[in-house]
Design an enzyme around this catalytic site. Structure first.
Site, PDB file in Angstrom:
ATOM      1  N   GLU A 304       0.955  -1.397   0.107  1.00  0.00           N
ATOM      2  CA  GLU A 304      -0.096  -0.080  -0.044  1.00  0.00           C
ATOM      3  C   GLU A 304       0.768   1.195   0.012  1.00  0.00           C
ATOM      4  O   GLU A 304       0.674   2.114  -0.697  1.00  0.00           O
ATOM      5  CB  GLU A 304      -1.015  -0.094   1.192  1.00  0.00           C
ATOM      6  CG  GLU A 304      -2.073  -1.015   1.276  1.00  0.00           C
ATOM      7  CD  GLU A 304      -3.074  -0.792   0.075  1.00  0.00           C
ATOM      8  OE1 GLU A 304      -3.263   0.067  -0.647  1.00  0.00           O
ATOM      9  OE2 GLU A 304      -3.341  -2.074  -0.612  1.00  0.00           O
ATOM     10  N   ASP A 384       4.012  -3.865  -5.756  1.00  0.00           N
ATOM     11  CA  ASP A 384       4.539  -5.240  -5.309  1.00  0.00           C
ATOM     12  C   ASP A 384       5.953  -5.299  -5.376  1.00  0.00           C
ATOM     13  O   ASP A 384       6.677  -5.661  -4.385  1.00  0.00           O
ATOM     14  CB  ASP A 384       4.045  -6.264  -6.347  1.00  0.00           C
ATOM     15  CG  ASP A 384       2.611  -7.033  -5.881  1.00  0.00           C
ATOM     16  OD1 ASP A 384       2.064  -6.568  -5.000  1.00  0.00           O
ATOM     17  OD2 ASP A 384       1.888  -7.671  -6.882  1.00  0.00           O
TER      18      ASP A 384
HETATM   19 ZN   LIG Z   1      -2.558  -2.388  -4.662  1.00  0.00          ZN
END
Ligand SMILES: [Zn+2]
Length: 459
Positions: A304, A384
């Site tokens: 996040e 990611d």
């Molecule tokens: Zn995301």
């Protein structure tokens, strides 16, 4: 500014055929929207047979036992059937509304409503508000039983539903009340700015809409979300310490850290952040906290914060400005175009305000939606990757397994949410704002391998 206006004038010149040529707009809108619906149905039919596969993809074979896999396949199958039926039903309804001139009917009805209170059709903004209410009522009634079926039959059958009938009704009433309280002044102000700025409305309306978006960013989490969910400060403990230390190391301006009772309605879970550039809040779903270990939740938060680091929300806001600009720039050509309005059964063409043009918006919106999903998937990869590379960025060797932790958390989320494991590529490219689990795990493994080999070289 003058350059902008002269460019816009050139565009209007090019679009002047809208006002003069007798084009059967209604037919094109119908054909396009049916085209989209049939394409979506086709995608579902491509995806459907994948729910009959008997074992998970290879990367996931170790993580899904037969029982969890069968459950997710059955859930997917039921959802696909539901989407197919509702998609066609909604389209048939929209199409009938368009065919029988419901927009014009709602406009006239709005006129009668304000006339009842002694206002004539010169009160264009008032009539537009009444029009919006009539249209809202007519179009939202058929969707209530569908949404009730989805909550109390489909989600219930697969063990996700936590909503009680009382909660369902109060949620519905609350969201209508909020829509009314925010939507009506918004629409009135929008139309006022539009009327006031005259031919030069593009920059003024853009400024107005940007201000509205920023206000919503502030009031949604602080005023609206608390009406539906309870946000409570995250308890002291390992997760809180980990999150705070991660935020400090990344210089993320963390103001408050909350836990949200997402489990009140559904067992689907996640985490997100919001706030102004200098004061951010992180919210973690209670279900995520319950199902994953603190170091795994930390990896979800690292992802996040990757969105924050790469300024994804700001980039999306810029994209939405371009989106709004494109629509507004094309708009004047349609505004005072009697031919166009007549095609949608409006009689008093000259008086029709901008609200009546929404019938044609479906076309650009569908195309933009595909582009936005593509962009959003790029952002997910980037976030990611950020989580995987965080150890380098912070020189924190204890974070070197962040990619593995994120993988574990994603797998847990997928098992608990019974997410679909086999996904048709075209279906995914069209519908998904996130890459599939298989794609993400493969990419995470690749990032991790690259980091490991780089670390070995250094030794
Ligand atoms: Zn995301």
């Amino acid at each position: 500014m003058d350059l902008l206006h002269s460019q816009l004038a050139v565009l209007q010149q090019k679009l002047s055929f809208v006002a003069t040529d007798p084009i059967d707009w209604k037919f094109y809108v119908q054909a396009f929207s049916w085209g989209v619906t049939l394409f979506e149905s086709y995608l579902l039919l491509r995806q459907y047979p994948l729910y009959s596969k008997t074992s998970p993809p290879e990367v996931l074979a170790d993580h899904f036992d037969a029982k969890a896999f069968t459950k997710s396949q059955n859930y997917g199958k039921d959802k696909a059937k539901f989407s197919l039926v509702t998609g066609l039903f909604k389209q048939a309804l929209d199409s009938a509304m368009l065919h029988y001139g419901l927009y014009a009917f709602a406009w006239d009805m709005g006129g009668r409503m304000i006339a009842y209170f002694g206002y004539g059709s010169e009160y264009e903004i008032l009539q537009s508000l009444a029009f919006a209410i009539v249209l809202f009522v007519i179009s939202s009634i058929p969707s209530i039983p569908l949404s009730a079926y989805q909550t109390f039959v489909l989600e219930e059958k697969h063990g996700f539903n936590k909503t009680t009938p009382t909660l369902f009704v109060t949620d519905l009433l609350k969201s209508w009340a909020i829509g009314f309280i925010i939507g009506m002044p918004f629409l009135a102000a929008f139309l006022y700015v539009f009327g006031w700025a005259g031919d030069r409305f593009v920059p003024w309306l853009m400024a107005f809409l940007l201000a509205f978006q920023i206000i919503m960013v502030i009031i949604y989490p602080t005023v609206i979300q608390p009406l539906f969910n309870k946000l409570s400060p995250l308890k002291e403990g390992e997760l809180r310490t980990r999150t705070e230390s991660l935020a400090t190391k990344l210089k993320f301006p963390l103001k408050h850290l909350y836990e949200i009772d997402g489990s009140k309605r559904s067992s689907h879970s996640n985490a997100y952040f919001f706030g102004l550039p200098w004061s951010k809040h992180i919210v973690i779903f209670d279900t995520l906290i319950k199902e994953s270990k603190p170091d795994e939740v930390e990896a979800v938060l690292a992802h996040e914060l990757g969105h924050w680091y790469h300024m994804h929300p700001t980039k999306l806001l810029c994209v939405s400005q371009v989106h709004i600009f494109t629509i507004l720039a094309m708009f004047p050509a349609f505004l005072h175009a009697p031919q166009f309005l007549r095609a949608f059964d409006f009689s008093e063409a000259s008086l029709c305000p901008p609200t009546n043009h929404r019938c044609i918006l479906a076309i650009p919106e569908a195309i933009i939606g595909i582009g936005l999903n593509f962009l959003s998937r790029q952002f997910e990869w980037e976030a990611d990757r950020f989580a995987c590379e965080i150890q380098e960025r912070l020189s924190a060797p204890e974070m070197k397994d962040m990619g593995e932790r994120l993988s574990r958390a994603l797998i847990t989320l997928h098992v608990k949410n019974l997410s679909t494991l086999w996904v048709d590529w075209l279906y995914s490219a069209y519908h998904h704002s996130h890459p599939t689990l298989t794609e993400r795990l493969k990419a995470l493994q690749a990032f991790q391998a690259k980091m490991d080999s780089a670390a070995k070289k250094e030794l």
